[in-house]
Motif scaffolding. Structure first.
Motif, PDB file in Angstrom:
ATOM      1  N   LEU A 117       0.481  -2.756  -3.112  1.00 38.70           N
ATOM      2  CA  LEU A 117       1.782  -2.536  -3.729  1.00 38.70           C
ATOM      3  C   LEU A 117       2.544  -1.416  -3.020  1.00 38.70           C
ATOM      4  O   LEU A 117       3.757  -1.527  -2.789  1.00 38.70           O
ATOM      5  CB  LEU A 117       1.600  -2.185  -5.205  1.00 38.70           C
ATOM      6  CG  LEU A 117       1.043  -3.300  -6.093  1.00 38.70           C
ATOM      7  CD1 LEU A 117       0.706  -2.766  -7.481  1.00 38.70           C
ATOM      8  CD2 LEU A 117       2.028  -4.459  -6.191  1.00 38.70           C
ATOM      9  N   ALA A 118       1.839  -0.342  -2.663  1.00 34.23           N
ATOM     10  CA  ALA A 118       2.481   0.776  -1.980  1.00 34.23           C
ATOM     11  C   ALA A 118       3.075   0.323  -0.645  1.00 34.23           C
ATOM     12  O   ALA A 118       4.182   0.756  -0.270  1.00 34.23           O
ATOM     13  CB  ALA A 118       1.485   1.908  -1.779  1.00 34.23           C
ATOM     14  N   ARG A 119       2.365  -0.537   0.076  1.00 34.35           N
ATOM     15  CA  ARG A 119       2.895  -1.019   1.356  1.00 34.35           C
ATOM     16  C   ARG A 119       4.157  -1.850   1.143  1.00 34.35           C
ATOM     17  O   ARG A 119       5.109  -1.762   1.938  1.00 34.35           O
ATOM     18  CB  ARG A 119       1.820  -1.815   2.096  1.00 34.35           C
ATOM     19  CG  ARG A 119       0.744  -0.933   2.724  1.00 34.35           C
ATOM     20  CD  ARG A 119      -0.170  -1.722   3.630  1.00 34.35           C
ATOM     21  NE  ARG A 119      -1.142  -2.491   2.868  1.00 34.35           N
ATOM     22  CZ  ARG A 119      -2.340  -2.040   2.488  1.00 34.35           C
ATOM     23  NH1 ARG A 119      -2.722  -0.813   2.826  1.00 34.35           N
ATOM     24  NH2 ARG A 119      -3.168  -2.799   1.805  1.00 34.35           N
ATOM     25  N   GLY A 120       4.196  -2.649   0.092  1.00 35.58           N
ATOM     26  CA  GLY A 120       5.406  -3.411  -0.209  1.00 35.58           C
ATOM     27  C   GLY A 120       6.576  -2.506  -0.561  1.00 35.58           C
ATOM     28  O   GLY A 120       7.708  -2.716  -0.113  1.00 35.58           O
ATOM     29  N   LEU A 121       6.301  -1.472  -1.349  1.00 33.25           N
ATOM     30  CA  LEU A 121       7.354  -0.524  -1.709  1.00 33.25           C
ATOM     31  C   LEU A 121       7.859   0.230  -0.484  1.00 33.25           C
ATOM     32  O   LEU A 121       9.062   0.470  -0.349  1.00 33.25           O
ATOM     33  CB  LEU A 121       6.826   0.447  -2.765  1.00 33.25           C
ATOM     34  CG  LEU A 121       6.565  -0.157  -4.148  1.00 33.25           C
ATOM     35  CD1 LEU A 121       5.749   0.802  -5.004  1.00 33.25           C
ATOM     36  CD2 LEU A 121       7.871  -0.526  -4.845  1.00 33.25           C
ATOM     37  N   ARG A 122       6.938   0.593   0.398  1.00 39.93           N
ATOM     38  CA  ARG A 122       7.349   1.326   1.602  1.00 39.93           C
ATOM     39  C   ARG A 122       8.278   0.472   2.468  1.00 39.93           C
ATOM     40  O   ARG A 122       9.272   0.976   3.024  1.00 39.93           O
ATOM     41  CB  ARG A 122       6.128   1.756   2.402  1.00 39.93           C
ATOM     42  CG  ARG A 122       6.461   2.448   3.723  1.00 39.93           C
ATOM     43  CD  ARG A 122       7.367   3.684   3.518  1.00 39.93           C
ATOM     44  NE  ARG A 122       7.837   4.242   4.775  1.00 39.93           N
ATOM     45  CZ  ARG A 122       7.203   5.201   5.452  1.00 39.93           C
ATOM     46  NH1 ARG A 122       6.056   5.687   5.003  1.00 39.93           N
ATOM     47  NH2 ARG A 122       7.695   5.648   6.579  1.00 39.93           N
ATOM     48  N   ASP A 156      -6.337   6.151  -5.765  1.00 39.24           N
ATOM     49  CA  ASP A 156      -6.453   6.911  -4.525  1.00 39.24           C
ATOM     50  C   ASP A 156      -5.054   7.432  -4.187  1.00 39.24           C
ATOM     51  O   ASP A 156      -4.318   6.853  -3.379  1.00 39.24           O
ATOM     52  CB  ASP A 156      -6.996   6.010  -3.417  1.00 39.24           C
ATOM     53  CG  ASP A 156      -7.268   6.775  -2.120  1.00 39.24           C
ATOM     54  OD1 ASP A 156      -6.818   7.933  -2.000  1.00 39.24           O
ATOM     55  OD2 ASP A 156      -7.911   6.196  -1.222  1.00 39.24           O
ATOM     56  N   THR A 157      -4.669   8.530  -4.826  1.00 35.43           N
ATOM     57  CA  THR A 157      -3.300   9.027  -4.682  1.00 35.43           C
ATOM     58  C   THR A 157      -3.006   9.530  -3.270  1.00 35.43           C
ATOM     59  O   THR A 157      -1.868   9.440  -2.804  1.00 35.43           O
ATOM     60  CB  THR A 157      -3.025  10.134  -5.717  1.00 35.43           C
ATOM     61  OG1 THR A 157      -3.990  11.178  -5.565  1.00 35.43           O
ATOM     62  CG2 THR A 157      -3.112   9.579  -7.134  1.00 35.43           C
ATOM     63  N   ALA A 158      -4.015  10.038  -2.579  1.00 36.92           N
ATOM     64  CA  ALA A 158      -3.794  10.495  -1.204  1.00 36.92           C
ATOM     65  C   ALA A 158      -3.395   9.321  -0.313  1.00 36.92           C
ATOM     66  O   ALA A 158      -2.499   9.438   0.538  1.00 36.92           O
ATOM     67  CB  ALA A 158      -5.047  11.182  -0.669  1.00 36.92           C
ATOM     68  N   ALA A 159      -4.060   8.185  -0.503  1.00 38.23           N
ATOM     69  CA  ALA A 159      -3.718   7.001   0.292  1.00 38.23           C
ATOM     70  C   ALA A 159      -2.329   6.487  -0.062  1.00 38.23           C
ATOM     71  O   ALA A 159      -1.558   6.085   0.823  1.00 38.23           O
ATOM     72  CB  ALA A 159      -4.756   5.909   0.062  1.00 38.23           C
ATOM     73  N   ILE A 160      -1.984   6.514  -1.350  1.00 34.11           N
ATOM     74  CA  ILE A 160      -0.660   6.065  -1.776  1.00 34.11           C
ATOM     75  C   ILE A 160       0.412   6.978  -1.197  1.00 34.11           C
ATOM     76  O   ILE A 160       1.438   6.513  -0.675  1.00 34.11           O
ATOM     77  CB  ILE A 160      -0.575   6.012  -3.314  1.00 34.11           C
ATOM     78  CG1 ILE A 160      -1.509   4.908  -3.846  1.00 34.11           C
ATOM     79  CG2 ILE A 160       0.861   5.763  -3.773  1.00 34.11           C
ATOM     80  CD1 ILE A 160      -1.650   4.905  -5.349  1.00 34.11           C
ATOM     81  N   ASP A 161       0.175   8.308  -1.250  1.00 40.29           N
ATOM     82  CA  ASP A 161       1.123   9.260  -0.653  1.00 40.29           C
ATOM     83  C   ASP A 161       1.346   8.958   0.829  1.00 40.29           C
ATOM     84  O   ASP A 161       2.472   8.982   1.329  1.00 40.29           O
ATOM     85  CB  ASP A 161       0.599  10.688  -0.785  1.00 40.29           C
ATOM     86  CG  ASP A 161       0.710  11.252  -2.187  1.00 40.29           C
ATOM     87  OD1 ASP A 161       1.350  10.609  -3.041  1.00 40.29           O
ATOM     88  OD2 ASP A 161       0.146  12.338  -2.430  1.00 40.29           O
ATOM     89  N   SER A 162       0.255   8.690   1.535  1.00 40.31           N
ATOM     90  CA  SER A 162       0.342   8.430   2.967  1.00 40.31           C
ATOM     91  C   SER A 162       1.170   7.188   3.260  1.00 40.31           C
ATOM     92  O   SER A 162       1.985   7.172   4.187  1.00 40.31           O
ATOM     93  CB  SER A 162      -1.069   8.279   3.548  1.00 40.31           C
ATOM     94  OG  SER A 162      -1.012   7.991   4.925  1.00 40.31           O
ATOM     95  N   ILE A 163       0.979   6.148   2.449  1.00 38.17           N
ATOM     96  CA  ILE A 163       1.721   4.895   2.663  1.00 38.17           C
ATOM     97  C   ILE A 163       3.197   5.079   2.331  1.00 38.17           C
ATOM     98  O   ILE A 163       4.086   4.687   3.103  1.00 38.17           O
ATOM     99  CB  ILE A 163       1.106   3.764   1.822  1.00 38.17           C
ATOM    100  CG1 ILE A 163      -0.315   3.450   2.296  1.00 38.17           C
ATOM    101  CG2 ILE A 163       1.982   2.509   1.898  1.00 38.17           C
ATOM    102  CD1 ILE A 163      -1.095   2.567   1.336  1.00 38.17           C
ATOM    103  N   ILE A 164       3.479   5.696   1.183  1.00 41.97           N
ATOM    104  CA  ILE A 164       4.868   5.891   0.753  1.00 41.97           C
ATOM    105  C   ILE A 164       5.577   6.890   1.660  1.00 41.97           C
ATOM    106  O   ILE A 164       6.784   6.813   1.882  1.00 41.97           O
ATOM    107  CB  ILE A 164       4.918   6.369  -0.712  1.00 41.97           C
ATOM    108  CG1 ILE A 164       4.347   5.285  -1.658  1.00 41.97           C
ATOM    109  CG2 ILE A 164       6.335   6.748  -1.134  1.00 41.97           C
ATOM    110  CD1 ILE A 164       5.156   4.024  -1.737  1.00 41.97           C
ATOM    111  N   GLY A 165       4.819   7.845   2.217  1.00 45.68           N
ATOM    112  CA  GLY A 165       5.414   8.870   3.067  1.00 45.68           C
ATOM    113  C   GLY A 165       5.975  10.035   2.291  1.00 45.68           C
ATOM    114  O   GLY A 165       6.770  10.833   2.821  1.00 45.68           O
TER     115      GLY A 165
END
Length: 295
Positions: free
Chosen positions: A279-284, A168-177
């Protein structure tokens, strides 16, 4: 008469402070010498990808895609009249290191780092960071000669259909910003730092290896493996490491990639596999500890 003298002095002063205009190296000739074509980027960098498609590497029973963590690359930028500065990262097996290093050193190309990026990979891979200055075609000739002591594929492959990224790349983009991009079946981010970065007296843009790199490799069912590196100033290193560890993201290496960079930069490499959004939330949370360009 007085006005003419003033105007003449102003013109002379302007010439004294004008930046020299250099002829861009012949990138087609560079590609021919190297044996592999690249892409001229909007910032003027000519970047050549050299993925180690010959290697079959696994880590924690996950097969590593070349675009995920096995992507050698070289980046050239104009550094004088038809001259260039080249920087790069060469993915090598242990038995390839010394023959490649000997060849590079013999041609005057400097080694600026040699280390791991991953842990437990089978077979083990090492990463050799390099820097060179001079005639762009001669640099490419020297790099080609050195890479022939490895099994790095040096011919441009026929175009293939882009591999799908099952995330879900849209969700990952949103989390990473930020907005990532798909490449070689991997979802990638390159995030520039806010400061101007130089190596010696040369600017080093993100495309030459100073951008924070984050890669997601899909594992199915919304899960992913992640790897990459955070590019950090000294005071950011431990706050970022703390955030990664608190989110169960393994820190696999801490080191330099350059020798005379300003500001002084450190590279923190990481690895984990879990739910991609987790994982994206941890990276953010770790990205929030670094001084980044605004998206």
């Amino acid at each position: 008469m007085h006005a003419k003298i003033v105007a003449g002095l102003a013109f002379t002063a302007a010439l004294a402070f004008a930046q020299p205009v250099f002829a861009t190296p012949d990138w087609k000739a560079v590609a021919q010498a190297l044996g592999k074509s690249g892409t001229e980027l909007p910032d003027g960098v000519y970047r050549v990808g050299l993925p180690r498609t010959d290697l079959k590497v696994t880590l924690d029973e996950i097969e590593i895609k070349p675009a995920f963590a096995l992507g050698s690359w070289l980046a050239f930028q104009t550094a004088g009249d038809k001259d260039a500065m080249v920087m790069g990262d060469l993915v090598l097996t242990e038995d390839e290191i010394n023959p490649v290093m000997k060849s590079l050193a013999g041609s005057g190309i400097e080694i600026t780092g040699l280390h791991n990026h991953l842990l437990r990979a089978k077979p083990a891979t090492m990463y050799m960071h390099i820097e060179g200055h001079g005639d762009a075609v001669k640099l490419a000739d020297s790099l080609h000669a050195a890479l022939e002591f490895s099994k790095t594929p040096l011919k441009s492959a026929a175009g293939a259909s882009p591999a799908a990224v099952d995330l879900d790349t849209a969700a990952i983009d949103s989390i990473i910003g930020r907005n990532g991009k798909a490449s070689g079946g991997v979802y990638q981010f390159t995030i520039p730092r806010a400061e101007k970065i130089t190596e010696g007296d040369m600017p080093v843009p993100a495309s030459m290896g100073t951008g924070i790199a984050i890669n997601f490799e899909p594992l199915g069912g919304g899960r992913a493996a992640i790897t990459g590196d955070f590019v950090l100033t000294a005071d950011e290193v431990n706050p970022v490491i703390q955030q990664l560890r608190e989110h169960s993201i393994e820190v696999t290496a801490l080191h330099n990639h350059m020798l005379f960079d300003q500001p002084r930069l450190f590279f923190v490499h990481f690895w984990a596999h879990d739910d991609a959004k987790t994982l994206a939330r941890g990276l953010r949370s770790a990205l929030d500890k670094a001084n980044l360009q605004r998206s």
